[in-house]
Design a protein around this motif. Structure first.
Motif, PDB file in Angstrom:
ATOM      1  N   CYS A 448       0.845  -1.185   0.000  1.00 10.32           N
ATOM      2  CA  CYS A 448       0.000   0.000   0.000  1.00 10.32           C
ATOM      3  C   CYS A 448       0.886   1.243   0.000  1.00 10.32           C
ATOM      4  N   HIS A 450       0.114   3.989   1.267  1.00 10.61           N
ATOM      5  CA  HIS A 450      -0.172   4.829   2.437  1.00 10.61           C
ATOM      6  C   HIS A 450       0.102   4.129   3.756  1.00 10.61           C
ATOM      7  N   CYS A 451       0.298   2.795   3.712  1.00  5.41           N
ATOM      8  CA  CYS A 451       0.468   2.044   4.961  1.00  5.41           C
ATOM      9  C   CYS A 451       1.679   1.118   4.846  1.00  5.41           C
ATOM     10  N   CYS A 466      -6.206  -2.328   0.230  1.00  2.00           N
ATOM     11  CA  CYS A 466      -5.533  -2.316   1.528  1.00  2.00           C
ATOM     12  C   CYS A 466      -6.608  -2.392   2.615  1.00  2.00           C
ATOM     13  N   CYS A 469      -6.364   1.026   5.161  1.00  2.00           N
ATOM     14  CA  CYS A 469      -6.842   2.367   4.792  1.00  2.00           C
ATOM     15  C   CYS A 469      -7.902   2.287   3.697  1.00  2.00           C
ATOM     16  N   SER A 471      -7.682   1.848   0.617  1.00  5.34           N
ATOM     17  CA  SER A 471      -7.356   2.337  -0.725  1.00  5.34           C
ATOM     18  C   SER A 471      -7.223   1.129  -1.654  1.00  5.34           C
TER      19      SER A 471
HETATM   20 ZN    ZN Z   1      -3.309   1.280   3.247  1.00  7.66          ZN
END
Ligand code: ZN
Ligand code: ADP
Ligand code: ZN
Length: 732
Positions: A448, A450-451, A466, A469, A471
C-alpha cells in the motif's frame, strides 16, 4: 494557562461545556433575558466563528481577567435537560476517567438529531388513561352515554385510541372525552406481554444465577456469568429481564457487534412479548432517536444495542447486561475512547442496579475482578441441552500440500459432515482472494502506498485493496519492479476458499459471511435465516461468523489458519487468540449433535494451540493471569499511552520527545518511548507512542492529565494529531 480567580469580579457568567478538543469549559454572558436553565440543558453559543451547541453547567462569578471579550449565549434550547441526573453523573465520570473534553462527553448522552440542536422525538399520545377526580363522571357525562361507555372500557388502565375505535367508539366521541378531566392522553406504554407457555424451564444452575441477580434488583452488584457456549446464558438474561420488567424497571442489553442484534432481538421479542428497539450504527438516525426517546420516556422496557447505547437515556434503569463482555468491539477505538463494558459497570453503580457480564471466555480483567471477589462469579460448565462439548483435533500442516488452505484431513471432515446432512463451519480471518501478490522472479510484493502493509487481492470485483486504509488499485498484470508476468498470490482469503469449495462440494449450498459479502444488517438477517433453514451446508467466514451466533446444525468447525493469529507482540495477543479459538470451537455441536473442531496449524507445539485441545479455557486463562501478574501488566498494574500521528515521521517523534522531556510523571508511573507503532505508517500518517506504566490507575491517570496540559503548550503539537488513552486495548 488557567487564569487566577478574580476575587473582585461580580460579573455573573454561565459556564458552558462546548464540544471541542479542549479539556475545559467556557464562560459566556447570559442571554439578554432568561434565567439559568437546569444543569445539562442545551444552549446555542458562538464558538470559533460559528454557532455551536453547548451544555449549561452553572451560573457563577467570572474568573477571567479580560471579561470584555466574553461572548453571549445566543439561546437556551431546552426547558428541561435531556440528560437525566444519573446519566449526567455518568458522563461527568466518563469525561474525567477517559480524559474526554466535557462537551464531547456530554454529547454522548444525546441522539444524532439532538446533537444538531433538534427537538427530541416525542412518542405520539395515542392512548387514554383514566384520571381520578372529585366529580363523578356518571353525573357529569350523564348526557354523553358514548363517552361514558368509553370510560368504562378504559376502566382503571390505559387503552390505545386504535383499540377503542375497534370497539365501536367514534373518533368524535374520543375527541370529546379527551377534553374532559376524567382522562388524559398518554403515549401507549410498550407493555411486555410475557407468555409463560413457551418459556424454558431453567435448570438448577440457571435458576441460582437468576435468583442471585434479581434479589439485588435495587442495589448495585456485578455478576460474571461465565458459561460455556450453549450453556443457557441468554435464557438467564431473559429471565432476569422479565423480573426487572415485573418490578417496573427497564433493562439495557449491550452486544459487541451489529451482526448479533437480529438474532438476539427476535429471541428477546419472542420471549418478552414486546418490541425491543435497537440502537446501533446500522439503523437510521430517526429510528435511533425513537428508540432513545422511548427509553427516556419509559415506554420501552428493554433496549438492545452496541457500545454507544451504554449512554442511552432511561427513565428507570433496573438491569444492565453486557453480552460477550470479553469482546474488543465493546471498546470505542476512536475519539471519544471508552470501554462500554467498564462504563456499564459504572452506570450500574450510579443507578444502583445489578450488572451482568456474560461470556464463555471472560476477559482477564473481569476474571481478576471475580477472583478478588469484587464480582460475583457464576459458572455454567455444561450445555443446557446436555450436548457434549466438541472434540478438538490439531492438524499439523507442516510439509502438507494444502488446497486453498485446506488439508486433506479437513476436506474429508467437511465431506463427511455434508454426507451426514449436517453443517460445517470454516473460520478464516482474511477476506478477499489472497493476502498478497508477489513476483516469482524478484520477490516484489504489492504494498500500500499509504500504509506499512501489503495489499490484499480481490477477484470480484478484481482489484488490490488495503484492509487498513481501504485504498485500492487495479490488479497489476506484471511486476512493478522487473516487469515479469510471473505473479502469484500468497495466503488464502475467503473468496478463494469459497471458489474452491463450490467446485469441490456440489451437494450442499455454501454461505460466505464477511464484510464484502454481507454489506448490511438486513442482508445478514436474511442470510442467517437461510442458514437456519438449510439442513446441510458449508458456512465460511471471518470473525463475523465466529461470534455469538447459534447454528444448531454445525457439527464440524475448521480453523483454517490459526498461525495467522499467533504472532503479535501485543501483551493481549495470547488472551485474544485463546478467546477466539474457544469461541469458534464453541460453534460446533450445540444441540443434540456432537461436534468436532479441527485446528490447522504449523505450530502444533505452541503452548496455547496445544493446550486449547486439552485444557478448559478457565485453566488457560488462569495461567495467562499468572504471567501478567509476574510482569506487572494489566489487570495487575495499569497502563496508559500517549499517541501521536503526523504526516512527517520526525514531527511525531519530536513532539513525543519534547513532551517526555517536560513531563514529570507521577511517582509510581514511568514513561517508555517514544516508540514506533507496529504498523508505523497507516493511511499516510506515521504513528509513535509513549507507554505509561504504573502500579495504579490513579498514578497513570495523573500522569496522563499532566501530559494533556504539557502537550497543549507545545508548538510542535500543532503538526501532529495526538491523544492520550487510559487502559488501552493494545500497545503496539
Ligand atoms: Zn493502506
Ligand atoms: P448461551 O447464550 O450460553 O450460548 P443459550 O441461552 O443460547 O446459551 O442456550 C443454548 C440452547 O440451549 C438454546 O437452544 C436454548 O433454547 C437451550 N436452553 C437454554 N436453557 C435451557 C433449559 N433450561 N432447558 C432446555 N434447554 C435450554
Ligand atoms: Zn519482479
Amino acid at each position: 494557562m488557567i487564569p487566577e480567580p478574580n476575587a473582585n469580579s461580580s460579573l455573573i457568567v454561565w459556564e458552558i461545556a462546548v464540544p471541542a478538543p479542549l479539556h475545559k469549559t467556557f464562560e459566556y454572558l447570559p442571554p439578554e433575558e432568561g434565567r439559568p436553565p437546569p444543569v445539562g440543558s442545551r444552549v446555542l453559543v458562538p464558538f470559533s466563528g460559528r454557532e455551536s451547541i453547548g451544555f449549561f453547567i452553572r451560573a457563577r462569578a467570572s474568573t477571567l481577567p479580560d471579561q470584555e471579550k466574553l461572548k453571549r449565549v445566543i439561546a437556551v434550547i431546552d426547558k428541561e435537560s435531556l440528560l437525566e441526573a444519573p446519566l449526567k453523573k455518568l458522563l461527568d465520570w466518563v469525561s474525567d476517567y477517559y480524559l474526554i473534553p466535557p462537551g464531547d462527553a456530554l454529547m454522548l448522552g444525546l441522539t444524532v438529531n439532538e446533537r444538531k440542536g433538534k427537538s427530541p422525538w416525542v412518542p405520539p399520545l395515542n392512548a387514554l388513561m383514566t384520571c381520578r377526580t372529585e366529580d363523578d363522571p356518571r353525573t357529569a357525562l350523564a348526557r354523553a352515554p358514548q363517552q361514558l361507555r368509553a370510560l368504562q372500557l378504559i376502566g382503571e388502565g390505559c387503552v390505545s385510541l386504535v383499540e377503542l375505535e375497534a370497539m365501536g367508539i367514534s373518533k368524535a366521541t374520543l375527541r370529546a372525552l379527551s377534553k374532559t378531566p376524567f382522562v388524559t392522553k398518554v403515549a401507549m406504554p410498550n407493555q411486555a406481554k410475557i407468555s409463560t407457555a413457551d418459556s424454558l424451564v431453567l435448570n438448577f444452575g440457571q435458576n441460582q444465577i437468576v435468583d442471585s441477580v434479581t434479589q439485588t434488583l435495587t442495589s448495585f452488584a456485578t455478576h460474571l456469568v461465565d458459561g460455556v457456549t450453549g450453556s443457557g446464558k441468554t435464557a438467564v438474561y431473559i429471565e432476569c429481564i422479565k423480573r426487572t420488567i415485573a418490578a417496573g424497571q427497564q433493562a439495557l442489553v449491550l452486544v459487541p457487534e451489529i451482526g448479533l442484534t437480529p438474532q438476539t432481538r427476535s429471541r428477546f421479542e419472542a420471549a418478552l412479548g414486546c418490541d425491543v428497539p435497537v440502537i446501533h450504527s446500522g439503523v437510521s438516525d430517526s429510528e435511533r432517536g425513537r428508540a432513545w426517546a422511548m427509553a427516556r420516556s419509559g415506554t420501552a422496557p428493554v433496549i438492545l444495542g452496541t457500545r454507544s447505547s451504554v449512554f442511552c437515556s432511561f427513565k428507570s434503569l433496573g438491569l444492565i447486561i453486557v453480552d460477550e463482555e470479553h469482546d474488543g468491539s465493546l471498546r470505542q477505538q476512536d475519539h471519544p475512547r471508552y470501554s462500554a463494558r467498564d462504563v456499564a459497570v459504572k452506570r450500574g453503580q450510579i443507578c444502583s442496579c445489578p450488572v451482568i457480564l456474560g461470556t464463555a471466555t471472560p476477559s482477564l480483567e473481569t476474571l481478576a475482578n471475580a477472583l478478588a471477589k469484587r464480582y460475583h462469579h457464576h459458572r455454567l460448565t455444561e450445555r443446557a441441552t446436555k450436548a457434549e462439548l466438541p472434540k478438538i483435533r490439531l492438524v499439523d500442516t507442516r510439509g502438507l500440500a494444502l488446497t486453498a488452505g485446506l488439508s486433506d484431513e479437513a476436506i474429508e471432515a467437511i465431506n463427511k459432515t455434508i454426507a451426514r446432512g449436517e453443517q460445517a463451519l470454516l473460520f478464516l480471518n482474511k477476506r478477499g482472494f489472497a493476502r498478497s501478490i508477489q513476483c516469482e522472479d524478484c520477490g516484489w510484493t504489492a504494498e500500500c502506498n499509504h500504509c506499512d502493509s501489503t495489499m490484499a487481492v480481490h477477484r470480484s470485483p478484481p482489484k488490490l485493496n488495503c484492509h487498513h486504509c481501504l485504498s485500492s488499485r487495479p490488479t497489476p498484470r506484471s511486476c512493478d519492479n522487473c516487469k515479469s508476468i510471473r505473479l502469484t498470490s500468497k495466503g488464502v482469503g475467503t473468496e478463494q476458499l469459497e471458489a474452491f469449495l463450490k467446485r469441490k462440494i456440489t451437494s450442499a449450498p455454501l454461505f460466505r459471511v464477511d464484510s464484502d459479502s454481507v454489506p448490511s444488517v438486513p442482508v445478514f438477517k436474511e442470510l442467517l435465516g437461510n442458514i437456519q433453514q438449510t439442513p446441510s451446508a458449508v458456512l465460511l467466514g471471518t470473525q463475523m461468523l465466529s461470534k455469538g451466533h447459534h447454528f444448531p446444525r454445525v457439527t464440524c468447525v475448521v480453523i483454517v489458519d490459526s498461525d495467522s493469529l499467533l504472532f503479535s507482540p501485543d501483551f493481549r495477543a495470547e488472551e485474544r487468540l485463546l478467546q477466539l479459538l474457544t469461541q469458534v470451537a464453541g460453534r460446533s455441536g450445540r444441540e443434540e449433535l456432537r461436534g468436532e473442531v479441527l485446528i490447522q496449524t504449523r505450530s502444533p507445539d505452541h503452548p496455547l494451540i496445544k493446550n486449547t485441545a486439552t485444557a478448559p479455557y478457565s485453566d488457560l486463562a488462569q495461567e495467562l493471569l499468572g504471567r501478567r501478574h509476574s510482569l506487572g501488566l494489566p489487570p495487575y498494574g495499569a497502563l496508559g499511552v500517549i499517541r501521536a500521528d503526523a504526516r512527517q515521521e520526525r514531527d511525531a517523534i519530536e513532539f513525543l520527545s519534547q513532551l517526555k522531556e517536560q513531563l514529570t510523571p507521577n511517582t509510581g508511573s514511568r514513561l517508555v518511548g517514544p516508540i514506533p507503532a507496529l504498523m508505523t505508517r497507516r493511511a499516510g500518517l506515521y504513528r509513535y507512542h509513549i507507554v505509561v506504566h504504573g502500579q495504579t490507575r490513579k498514578a497513570i491517570h495523573e500522569t496522563l492529565k499532566r501530559a494533556i496540559n504539557t502537550g497543549s503548550t507545545l508548538k510542535i503539537g500543532r503538526k501532529t494529531s495526538w491523544f492520550v488513552e487510559i487502559d488501552p486495548t493494545e500497545i503496539v
